[in-house]
Design a protein around this motif. Structure first.
Motif, PDB file in Angstrom:
ATOM      1  N   ASP A 107      -1.055 -65.835  58.824  1.00  9.36           N
ATOM      2  CA  ASP A 107      -2.148 -66.616  57.969  1.00  9.36           C
ATOM      3  C   ASP A 107      -2.586 -66.022  56.749  1.00  9.36           C
ATOM      4  O   ASP A 107      -2.971 -64.619  56.977  1.00  9.36           O
ATOM      5  CB  ASP A 107      -3.240 -66.988  58.923  1.00  9.36           C
ATOM      6  CG  ASP A 107      -4.082 -68.202  58.163  1.00  9.36           C
ATOM      7  OD1 ASP A 107      -4.627 -68.004  57.396  1.00  9.36           O
ATOM      8  OD2 ASP A 107      -4.111 -69.237  58.981  1.00  9.36           O
ATOM      9  N   HIS A 142      -0.515 -70.828  56.190  1.00  3.63           N
ATOM     10  CA  HIS A 142      -0.756 -70.861  57.742  1.00  3.63           C
ATOM     11  C   HIS A 142       0.189 -69.648  58.330  1.00  3.63           C
ATOM     12  O   HIS A 142       1.220 -69.354  57.704  1.00  3.63           O
ATOM     13  CB  HIS A 142      -0.360 -72.010  58.349  1.00  3.63           C
ATOM     14  CG  HIS A 142      -1.239 -73.170  57.802  1.00  3.63           C
ATOM     15  ND1 HIS A 142      -2.455 -73.190  57.583  1.00  3.63           N
ATOM     16  CD2 HIS A 142      -0.766 -74.634  57.258  1.00  3.63           C
ATOM     17  CE1 HIS A 142      -2.928 -74.342  57.010  1.00  3.63           C
ATOM     18  NE2 HIS A 142      -1.857 -75.114  56.883  1.00  3.63           N
ATOM     19  N   PRO A 193       3.884 -71.004  63.444  1.00  8.82           N
ATOM     20  CA  PRO A 193       3.768 -71.600  64.687  1.00  8.82           C
ATOM     21  C   PRO A 193       4.893 -71.043  65.760  1.00  8.82           C
ATOM     22  O   PRO A 193       5.746 -70.732  65.330  1.00  8.82           O
ATOM     23  CB  PRO A 193       3.976 -73.176  64.524  1.00  8.82           C
ATOM     24  CG  PRO A 193       3.950 -73.410  63.158  1.00  8.82           C
ATOM     25  CD  PRO A 193       4.354 -72.070  62.621  1.00  8.82           C
ATOM     26  N   LEU A 248       4.608 -79.429  62.805  1.00 12.65           N
ATOM     27  CA  LEU A 248       3.570 -78.535  62.370  1.00 12.65           C
ATOM     28  C   LEU A 248       2.220 -78.896  63.151  1.00 12.65           C
ATOM     29  O   LEU A 248       1.276 -77.869  63.325  1.00 12.65           O
ATOM     30  CB  LEU A 248       3.465 -78.837  61.016  1.00 12.65           C
ATOM     31  CG  LEU A 248       2.219 -78.014  60.309  1.00 12.65           C
ATOM     32  CD1 LEU A 248       2.817 -76.546  60.299  1.00 12.65           C
ATOM     33  CD2 LEU A 248       2.200 -78.582  58.481  1.00 12.65           C
ATOM     34  N   LYS A 249       1.739 -80.199  63.123  1.00 11.48           N
ATOM     35  CA  LYS A 249       0.552 -80.293  64.105  1.00 11.48           C
ATOM     36  C   LYS A 249       0.618 -81.721  64.638  1.00 11.48           C
ATOM     37  O   LYS A 249       1.114 -82.741  63.975  1.00 11.48           O
ATOM     38  CB  LYS A 249      -0.544 -80.416  62.769  1.00 11.48           C
ATOM     39  CG  LYS A 249      -1.990 -80.829  63.269  1.00 11.48           C
ATOM     40  CD  LYS A 249      -2.796 -80.572  62.019  1.00 11.48           C
ATOM     41  CE  LYS A 249      -4.237 -80.896  62.387  1.00 11.48           C
ATOM     42  NZ  LYS A 249      -5.343 -80.911  61.342  1.00 11.48           N
ATOM     43  N   ALA A 250       0.370 -81.572  65.809  1.00  9.90           N
ATOM     44  CA  ALA A 250       0.433 -82.807  66.712  1.00  9.90           C
ATOM     45  C   ALA A 250      -0.872 -83.616  66.647  1.00  9.90           C
ATOM     46  O   ALA A 250      -2.146 -82.899  66.378  1.00  9.90           O
ATOM     47  CB  ALA A 250       0.619 -82.349  68.158  1.00  9.90           C
ATOM     48  N   LEU A 274      -1.036 -83.565  55.049  1.00 12.64           N
ATOM     49  CA  LEU A 274      -1.880 -83.104  55.851  1.00 12.64           C
ATOM     50  C   LEU A 274      -3.491 -83.773  55.273  1.00 12.64           C
ATOM     51  O   LEU A 274      -4.003 -84.214  56.395  1.00 12.64           O
ATOM     52  CB  LEU A 274      -2.154 -81.761  55.775  1.00 12.64           C
ATOM     53  CG  LEU A 274      -0.995 -80.884  56.312  1.00 12.64           C
ATOM     54  CD1 LEU A 274      -0.931 -79.476  55.691  1.00 12.64           C
ATOM     55  CD2 LEU A 274      -1.033 -80.938  57.849  1.00 12.64           C
ATOM     56  N   SER A 276      -4.029 -91.714  64.508  1.00 17.77           N
ATOM     57  CA  SER A 276      -3.507 -90.304  64.781  1.00 17.77           C
ATOM     58  C   SER A 276      -2.129 -90.270  64.356  1.00 17.77           C
ATOM     59  O   SER A 276      -1.095 -90.714  64.926  1.00 17.77           O
ATOM     60  CB  SER A 276      -3.735 -90.054  66.384  1.00 17.77           C
ATOM     61  OG  SER A 276      -3.583 -88.798  66.553  1.00 17.77           O
ATOM     62  N   ASP A 334       1.205 -87.454  64.114  1.00 17.42           N
ATOM     63  CA  ASP A 334       1.969 -86.221  64.193  1.00 17.42           C
ATOM     64  C   ASP A 334       2.460 -85.862  62.768  1.00 17.42           C
ATOM     65  O   ASP A 334       3.161 -86.654  62.196  1.00 17.42           O
ATOM     66  CB  ASP A 334       3.282 -86.159  65.149  1.00 17.42           C
ATOM     67  CG  ASP A 334       2.672 -86.424  66.586  1.00 17.42           C
ATOM     68  OD1 ASP A 334       1.646 -85.842  66.989  1.00 17.42           O
ATOM     69  OD2 ASP A 334       3.401 -87.147  67.174  1.00 17.42           O
ATOM     70  N   TRP A 371       5.136 -83.401  60.477  1.00 12.56           N
ATOM     71  CA  TRP A 371       6.141 -82.504  60.567  1.00 12.56           C
ATOM     72  C   TRP A 371       6.329 -81.921  59.174  1.00 12.56           C
ATOM     73  O   TRP A 371       6.432 -82.595  58.179  1.00 12.56           O
ATOM     74  CB  TRP A 371       7.297 -83.569  61.071  1.00 12.56           C
ATOM     75  CG  TRP A 371       7.588 -84.407  62.378  1.00 12.56           C
ATOM     76  CD1 TRP A 371       6.513 -85.133  62.448  1.00 12.56           C
ATOM     77  CD2 TRP A 371       7.878 -83.798  63.487  1.00 12.56           C
ATOM     78  NE1 TRP A 371       6.745 -85.794  63.969  1.00 12.56           N
ATOM     79  CE2 TRP A 371       7.563 -84.817  64.559  1.00 12.56           C
ATOM     80  CE3 TRP A 371       8.826 -82.848  63.961  1.00 12.56           C
ATOM     81  CZ2 TRP A 371       7.995 -84.637  65.670  1.00 12.56           C
ATOM     82  CZ3 TRP A 371       9.100 -82.840  65.235  1.00 12.56           C
ATOM     83  CH2 TRP A 371       8.728 -83.694  66.060  1.00 12.56           C
ATOM     84  N   SER A 372       6.653 -80.684  59.115  1.00 13.43           N
ATOM     85  CA  SER A 372       7.288 -80.258  58.148  1.00 13.43           C
ATOM     86  C   SER A 372       8.585 -80.118  57.941  1.00 13.43           C
ATOM     87  O   SER A 372       9.350 -79.479  58.968  1.00 13.43           O
ATOM     88  CB  SER A 372       6.562 -78.598  58.095  1.00 13.43           C
ATOM     89  OG  SER A 372       7.383 -78.135  56.992  1.00 13.43           O
TER      90      SER A 372
END
Length: 889
Positions: free
Chosen positions: A487, A699, A702, A716-718, A740, A753, A755, A757-758
């Motif tokens: 990071d 970042h 992950p 990337l983020k759930a 994001l 909500s 999810d 994805w990158s």
């Protein structure tokens, strides 16, 4: 007023000067004459005399007959060999045309250039030896039948292969032109489209000097031979880099121009002289120019031309007349060419019409060509161009020789084949002529024995391509890139700067440091690379002959003979050609180099697409970095600088692997894996990676993301799996950050909500999915396979929306591979313009606001929310529903 039109006010004085000239020439030689004339011209200019000095010489052979070296070969055997090669080259094209009109080929180009190649193959073109990878041949594409025909006699190709010229799908045939991808043991370089050979050849010769000066490989015994046609020289690429060759004294480079005076539809310069024009151009660019215009039958005529009448006639005749002269018989030449001047016509009275018809051009004379090649390889300090005058369709008779239709001639009737047979004395019986059989001397014949002996003396056969898998390099593991996987905290930087740091690291790697070739057109400071100048130096063949203006600064401009950076100036095609030379070094030099070429992304595939395709054909290995990529990341430059489509264009090249990373760890993973694939596993692929100049935090990587980064996407983020309304958001590059932000607003203001994805490569996702789809098509009874992108999204709830900084077609590549889920894409279709990033992203409708609205719309279409929520969001974000479509404004 030209020199010829100036009045002679004192003929006696003129004669004295001419006699003095003749005396010096006779007693002291041409070099002394050249020196004295140069001093006189310099004196005149210093005295203020306005002295136009043409860069062209008389329309005569550069090398005088008395200065020609003895011919070392067996002329009889060489002419017999060439006759067989000519016949078989013709036969393979004609036989193919008999099987199918779809096949065909070209006869006339090789017919004119045959002697130019044969002298080289017998006496000059060096194959690879233990300590010398050999010469490099850029062969004119349309001459490929003749190269195949020679390889047949050498025993490298079979009759069956020749009989399947241009048939490569289900048989072991031969490619139409030089294609290393299709014939990886044979062709060294892709030279079609026309113009690519000359440009590549110049930078290839310079790259050999680069290797030599950096003390990486001894290359001073090697030559780069570039064969092309006079019509091809009209391609801008053909002449675009000739000043570089002269400026850098590339005496390892020889251009051989087949001046058959014709292009595809007619004369190259019907009303002028292409040889004289090219001589002036190349002389002005600092080349050594050798003209091979007349064969040895003309020597006695010019020797008898005491008053210059013949020389005056040939000087003033234009190429359209020469085409007629060689397309028609001797009687026509006597009356319409020589007959223009009674004195000249009288000079050929002793010649029969047959003898006049066979007054040939220099490009069909073994001895003249040998003399030119001998002079070229021994000339120091300059590149050499040989302008060899030939006849298109030489030996094809009335159907083809010198005709405007010659280039398209693919078929010959029986009488025409008989003429060709008789012209070159081929042992084929009358009752076999219609079959156009191949004619190959016995393996123990004098001709084949001579051919094999000559190639053995020159270290083996050419063209030949080295591609053994024994040149693997030790590539640093991903752990060596750990600095780029953490990071960044409060620090913000661009992926361009990440790349520069990675490059810096590799330039210090104990194994790879000398193999790295940083290449930039003229944007080092734009990309933050000026720090490399002082450390690694900019390559210059003469070092640095001046004190740089910024020498007092820490990062001054430092040129060095051993410099590692190729700073090419404002020439994307030139820089790309340097990249190609380095990217194929594993084959051409049997010494892998690792090129990184960084450039404005907009000036990549759009500008040098033909070269990029050729790089794929040539199995190049290396990295292309499209900096300031994306249509909105480069804010102020406007339409001609903003790239929204290079990732589509790169994806059209089958072995180009493309990525659009957002974070430093993604870039590190991609570069490390590229090094592994290309230089450890030695795969014939090359990489295109987009870079941005936008600063933002990065970042940490992950856990478990590496495989997804390489395959093309990872989570990337759930989102909240228990949320009532869910969806999937996909993004790449800088627009992932807009995704994001949009996800945060969707959750905060609308209870949606997502999810996130990158997607590092929609292109790689699409390719893998297409391959799976094809497998399923061809295996209908087997259990169907599923693609990686399908597996990623299959059990994820909600519709899918993708947003990128590129045209919609980029992210649309996966639409057919995600099952029955609703899929919507946002992209930057349309012309770019100048403004802030925020304004541009709103204009192109890819900012966080539009992503929210588009997400709500797709959810409303799925009956998950009412449409009034979409309308409310449009109003909330101040979006004008009637704003112009960015595609059309």
């Amino acid at each position: 007023m030209t020199n010829n039109s100036l009045p002679d006010v004192d003929p006696v004085e003129t004669q004295e000067w001419l006699e003095a000239f003749s005396s010096v020439l006779e007693r002291e030689g041409a070099a002394r004459v050249h020196y004295l004339i140069t001093k006189l011209i310099d004196k005149a200019k210093r005295a203020g005399v306005n002295l136009p000095y043409p860069a062209i010489t008389a329309y005569l052979n550069t090398i005088r007959a008395e200065d020609e070296p003895p011919y070392p070969g067996n002329v009889t055997l060489e002419e017999r060999l060439l006759a067989y090669i000519r016949w078989n080259a013709m036969a393979m094209v004609v036989r193919g045309g008999k099987r199918s009109s779809d096949l065909g080929g070209h006869i006339a180009s090789f017919a004119s250039a045959a002697m130019l190649y044969e002298v080289g193959f017998n006496h000059f073109f060096k194959g690879a030896s233990a300590n010398n990878p050999g010469d490099l041949l850029y062969i004119q594409g349309h001459s490929s039948p003749g190269i195949y025909a020679r390889a047949l006699l050498e025993g490298r190709l079979t009759l069956d292969q020749l009989d399947h010229f241009r048939e490569e799908v289900e048989v072991d045939g031969l490619s139409s032109y030089p294609h290393p991808w299709l014939m990886p043991d044979f062709w060294q370089f892709a030279t079609v489209s026309m113009g690519l050979g000359p440009l590549q050849g110049i930078y290839q010769a310079r790259f050999l000097k680069y290797l030599q000066n950096r003390e990486l490989q001894k290359t001073d015994g090697r030559k780069v031979w570039v064969f092309c046609g006079d019509g091809e020289m009209d391609e801008p690429e053909s002449l675009g880099a000739i000043t570089l060759a002269g400026r850098e004294h590339l005496d390892n480079l020889v251009f051989v121009i087949n001046c058959n005076l014709q292009r595809l539809d007619g004369p190259v310069r019907g009303n002028a002289k292409i040889i004289q024009e090219l001589e002036g151009v190349f002389h002005g660019a600092g080349w050594n120019v050798i003209k091979v215009i007349w064969d040895h039958h003309w020597d006695p005529l010019f020797a008898r031309d005491k008053n210059g009448a013949l020389q005056d006639l040939v000087t003033h005749a234009v190429d359209g007349e020469y085409q007629n002269f060689k397309a028609k018989d001797g009687a026509y030449g006597r009356e319409n060419f020589f007959g223009k001047d009674p004195a000249v016509k009288a000079m050929v009275d002793h010649l029969s019409d047959h003898e006049i018809e066979h007054l040939e051009f220099g490009g069909h004379d073994l001895r003249k060509i040998y003399a030119a090649y001998h002079a070229a390889i021994n000339h120091k300090g300059q590149p050499t161009i040989i302008l060899a005058k030939t006849i298109k369709g030489y030996g094809m008779g009335k159907i083809g020789q010198g005709q405007n239709t010659t280039h398209q001639q693919k078929k010959l009737n029986e009488d025409e084949v008989k003429y060709f047979r008789d012209r070159f004395n081929i042992p084929v019986a009358d009752d076999k002529v219609a079959e156009v059989p191949y004619c190959v001397p016995a393996a123990n014949s004098p001709e084949i024995a001579y051919l094999q002996e000559r190639r053995a003396a020159l270290n083996g056969f050419l063209p030949a391509r080295y591609h053994e898998k024994n040149l693997a390099l030790e590539v640093p593991p991903l752990e060596a890139f750990a600095t780029f996987t953490h990071d960044s905290g409060d620090r913000e930087f661009s992926t361009t700067m990440v790349f520069v740091r990675i490059l810096n690291m590799l330039l210090k790697d104990k194994v790879l440091k000398d193999r790295i070739v940083p290449i930039v057109p003229d944007e080092s400071r734009t990309f933050g690379m000026e720090g490399l100048f002082r450390q690694f130096g900019i390559y210059s063949h003469v070092g640095q002959l001046y004190k740089p203006v910024d020498s007092e600064q820490l990062m001054f401009y430092r040129e060095d003979k051993k410099g590692q950076i190729l700073e090419e100036g404002i020439t994307e095609p030139g820089a790309f050609s340097s990249w190609m030379a380095a990217a194929t070094s594993y084959s051409t030099n049997q010494f892998p180099m690792i090129p990184f070429f960084i450039y404005y992304s907009m000036f990549g595939f759009q500008r040098v697409g033909d070269l990029a395709w050729a790089a794929g054909d040539m199995r190049a290995r290396g990295f292309l970095l499209g900096a300031t990529a994306g249509r909105t990341t480069l804010a102020g430059e406007g339409l001609q600088h903003q790239d929204g489509h290079s990732l589509i264009m790169s994806g059209l090249i089958p072995n180009c692997v493309s990525y659009d990373p957002t974070y430093s760890y993604e870039l590190a993973v991609i570069i490390q894996d590229g090094l592994r694939r290309m230089f450890a596993e030695q795969e014939d692929v090359y990489y295109y990676i987009t870079l941005m100049n936008e600063n933002y935090p990065h970042h940490a990587m992950p856990d478990g993301a590496r495989e997804g980064i390489i395959k093309g996407m990872y989570l990337l983020k759930a989102g909240d799996p228990s949320a009532k309304i869910r969806m999937q958001l996909l993004g790449s590059g800088t627009i992932l950050r807009e995704v994001l932000q949009a996800a945060a607003w969707l959750q905060q203001d609308y209870g949606v909500s997502a999810d996130i994805w990158s997607v590092t490569s929609f292109g790689e996702l699409g390719r893998e999915a297409n391959a799976i789809e094809r497998w399923n098509l061809l295996h209908p009874e087997a259990t169907a396979k599923t693609s990686y992108v399908y597996d990623c999204l299959a059990d994820k709830a909600g519709p899918i929306l993708a947003a990128t900084d590129y045209v919609r077609a980029y992210s649309d590549q996966i639409r057919g591979h995600i099952g029955n889920k609703a899929y919507s894409v946002l992209g930057t279709d349309g012309f770019g313009r100048s403004d802030t990033r925020e304004q541009l992203r709103h204009f192109f409708e890819v900012d966080a606001k539009f992503i929210v609205v588009a997400s709500l719309k797709i959810l409303a279409d799925e009956k998950a929310i009412p449409y009034k929520m979409v309308a409310a969001a449009i109003k909330k974000f101040g979006i004008d529903p009637e704003k112009p479509n960015p595609l059309t404004v």
